[in-house]
Design a protein around this motif. Sequence first.
Motif, PDB file in Angstrom:
ATOM      1  N   ALA A  13      33.330-107.700 -47.182  1.00 22.50           N
ATOM      2  CA  ALA A  13      32.705-107.734 -45.854  1.00 22.50           C
ATOM      3  C   ALA A  13      32.084-106.384 -45.518  1.00 22.50           C
ATOM      4  N   LEU A  14      32.785-105.305 -45.814  1.00 19.24           N
ATOM      5  CA  LEU A  14      32.242-103.966 -45.555  1.00 19.24           C
ATOM      6  C   LEU A  14      31.017-103.690 -46.413  1.00 19.24           C
ATOM      7  N   LEU A  15      31.030-104.141 -47.636  1.00 18.84           N
ATOM      8  CA  LEU A  15      29.898-103.958 -48.528  1.00 18.84           C
ATOM      9  C   LEU A  15      28.676-104.707 -48.017  1.00 18.84           C
ATOM     10  N   ILE A  16      28.870-105.923 -47.559  1.00 22.90           N
ATOM     11  CA  ILE A  16      27.765-106.727 -47.022  1.00 22.90           C
ATOM     12  C   ILE A  16      27.212-106.094 -45.751  1.00 22.90           C
ATOM     13  N   LEU A  17      28.085-105.657 -44.856  1.00 22.24           N
ATOM     14  CA  LEU A  17      27.633-105.008 -43.621  1.00 22.24           C
ATOM     15  C   LEU A  17      26.879-103.721 -43.915  1.00 22.24           C
ATOM     16  N   GLY A  18      27.338-102.973 -44.878  1.00 20.56           N
ATOM     17  CA  GLY A  18      26.662-101.729 -45.264  1.00 20.56           C
ATOM     18  C   GLY A  18      25.282-101.977 -45.831  1.00 20.56           C
ATOM     19  N   ALA A  19      25.125-103.047 -46.559  1.00 21.01           N
ATOM     20  CA  ALA A  19      23.831-103.366 -47.157  1.00 21.01           C
ATOM     21  C   ALA A  19      22.838-103.861 -46.113  1.00 21.01           C
ATOM     22  N   CYS A  20      23.329-104.458 -45.042  1.00 20.74           N
ATOM     23  CA  CYS A  20      22.451-105.007 -44.008  1.00 20.74           C
ATOM     24  C   CYS A  20      22.073-103.997 -42.936  1.00 20.74           C
ATOM     25  N   SER A  21      22.786-102.901 -42.858  1.00 19.11           N
ATOM     26  CA  SER A  21      22.496-101.939 -41.794  1.00 19.11           C
ATOM     27  C   SER A  21      21.184-101.215 -42.078  1.00 19.11           C
ATOM     28  N   GLU A  22      20.560-100.719 -40.988  1.00 16.51           N
ATOM     29  CA  GLU A  22      19.302-100.005 -41.137  1.00 16.51           C
ATOM     30  C   GLU A  22      19.541 -98.682 -41.850  1.00 16.51           C
ATOM     31  N   LYS A  23      18.583 -98.309 -42.667  1.00 15.35           N
ATOM     32  CA  LYS A  23      18.686 -97.033 -43.345  1.00 15.35           C
ATOM     33  C   LYS A  23      18.157 -95.949 -42.418  1.00 15.35           C
ATOM     34  N   ALA A  24      18.808 -94.812 -42.452  1.00 15.01           N
ATOM     35  CA  ALA A  24      18.403 -93.700 -41.597  1.00 15.01           C
ATOM     36  C   ALA A  24      17.060 -93.152 -42.073  1.00 15.01           C
ATOM     37  N   GLU A  25      16.249 -92.785 -41.114  1.00 12.88           N
ATOM     38  CA  GLU A  25      14.951 -92.212 -41.436  1.00 12.88           C
ATOM     39  C   GLU A  25      15.151 -90.807 -41.996  1.00 12.88           C
ATOM     40  N   GLN A  26      14.342 -90.454 -42.975  1.00 15.10           N
ATOM     41  CA  GLN A  26      14.436 -89.132 -43.567  1.00 15.10           C
ATOM     42  C   GLN A  26      14.034 -88.084 -42.538  1.00 15.10           C
ATOM     43  N   THR A  27      14.770 -87.008 -42.484  1.00 18.55           N
ATOM     44  CA  THR A  27      14.443 -85.909 -41.580  1.00 18.55           C
ATOM     45  C   THR A  27      13.655 -84.867 -42.358  1.00 18.55           C
ATOM     46  N   TYR A  28      12.496 -84.517 -41.819  1.00 17.26           N
ATOM     47  CA  TYR A  28      11.616 -83.534 -42.453  1.00 17.26           C
ATOM     48  C   TYR A  28      11.820 -82.176 -41.797  1.00 17.26           C
ATOM     49  N   THR A  29      11.749 -81.121 -42.602  1.00 14.92           N
ATOM     50  CA  THR A  29      11.854 -79.768 -42.067  1.00 14.92           C
ATOM     51  C   THR A  29      10.495 -79.319 -41.559  1.00 14.92           C
ATOM     52  N   GLU A  46      11.815 -92.688 -26.406  1.00 15.79           N
ATOM     53  CA  GLU A  46      12.824 -92.940 -27.439  1.00 15.79           C
ATOM     54  C   GLU A  46      12.875 -91.855 -28.500  1.00 15.79           C
ATOM     55  N   LEU A  47      11.733 -91.224 -28.793  1.00 15.70           N
ATOM     56  CA  LEU A  47      11.671 -90.343 -29.959  1.00 15.70           C
ATOM     57  C   LEU A  47      11.675 -88.848 -29.647  1.00 15.70           C
ATOM     58  N   ARG A  48      11.499 -88.478 -28.399  1.00 14.46           N
ATOM     59  CA  ARG A  48      11.320 -87.062 -28.044  1.00 14.46           C
ATOM     60  C   ARG A  48      12.427 -86.165 -28.582  1.00 14.46           C
ATOM     61  N   GLU A  49      13.656 -86.607 -28.519  1.00 18.41           N
ATOM     62  CA  GLU A  49      14.779 -85.756 -28.906  1.00 18.41           C
ATOM     63  C   GLU A  49      15.230 -85.940 -30.356  1.00 18.41           C
ATOM     64  N   THR A  50      14.475 -86.684 -31.145  1.00 16.42           N
ATOM     65  CA  THR A  50      14.855 -86.843 -32.550  1.00 16.42           C
ATOM     66  C   THR A  50      14.510 -85.573 -33.319  1.00 16.42           C
ATOM     67  N   ALA A  51      15.207 -85.362 -34.411  1.00 14.07           N
ATOM     68  CA  ALA A  51      14.990 -84.162 -35.221  1.00 14.07           C
ATOM     69  C   ALA A  51      13.562 -84.101 -35.750  1.00 14.07           C
ATOM     70  N   ASN A  52      13.025 -85.242 -36.189  1.00 15.79           N
ATOM     71  CA  ASN A  52      11.670 -85.240 -36.727  1.00 15.79           C
ATOM     72  C   ASN A  52      10.637 -84.868 -35.674  1.00 15.79           C
ATOM     73  N   CYS A  53      10.808 -85.343 -34.451  1.00 16.07           N
ATOM     74  CA  CYS A  53       9.842 -85.017 -33.396  1.00 16.07           C
ATOM     75  C   CYS A  53       9.943 -83.549 -32.998  1.00 16.07           C
ATOM     76  N   ARG A  54      11.151 -83.045 -32.897  1.00 15.97           N
ATOM     77  CA  ARG A  54      11.304 -81.614 -32.580  1.00 15.97           C
ATOM     78  C   ARG A  54      10.711 -80.759 -33.682  1.00 15.97           C
ATOM     79  N   ASN A  55      10.951 -81.127 -34.942  1.00 18.04           N
ATOM     80  CA  ASN A  55      10.399 -80.367 -36.057  1.00 18.04           C
ATOM     81  C   ASN A  55       8.880 -80.483 -36.124  1.00 18.04           C
ATOM     82  N   ALA A  56       8.349 -81.658 -35.798  1.00 16.81           N
ATOM     83  CA  ALA A  56       6.891 -81.844 -35.802  1.00 16.81           C
ATOM     84  C   ALA A  56       6.246 -80.988 -34.722  1.00 16.81           C
ATOM     85  N   GLU A  57       6.840 -80.929 -33.542  1.00 19.90           N
ATOM     86  CA  GLU A  57       6.294 -80.085 -32.466  1.00 19.90           C
ATOM     87  C   GLU A  57       6.368 -78.614 -32.855  1.00 19.90           C
TER      88      GLU A  57
END
Length: 77
Positions: free
Chosen positions: A9-25, A49-60
């Motif tokens: 069950a844990l394996l199935i739930l892990g496979a179905c969860s969304e993958k985290a977006e890559q964070t760019y420096t 929704e996106l203002r405080e994400t790491a990618n948006c802060r790094n992009a700015e």
Amino acid sequence: MRQVPLFAALLILGACSEKAEQTYTVDELIADEALLSRMLSECRNNPGELRETANCRNAEAADGKLRLENMRRALGG
């Protein structure tokens, strides 16, 4: 024996969860201006929704750094 269904069950739930977006420096975004442009566009189109994400802060930050470098070059520095 009880652990096998739980593990499955844990394996199935892990496979179905969304993958985290890559964070760019900041440096990665400066090196790839197309990626920087795309990130800035996404962040500015959905700031609630996106203002405080790491990618948006790094992009700015990368955008600000590139603007300063361009100003220095334009002024002969």
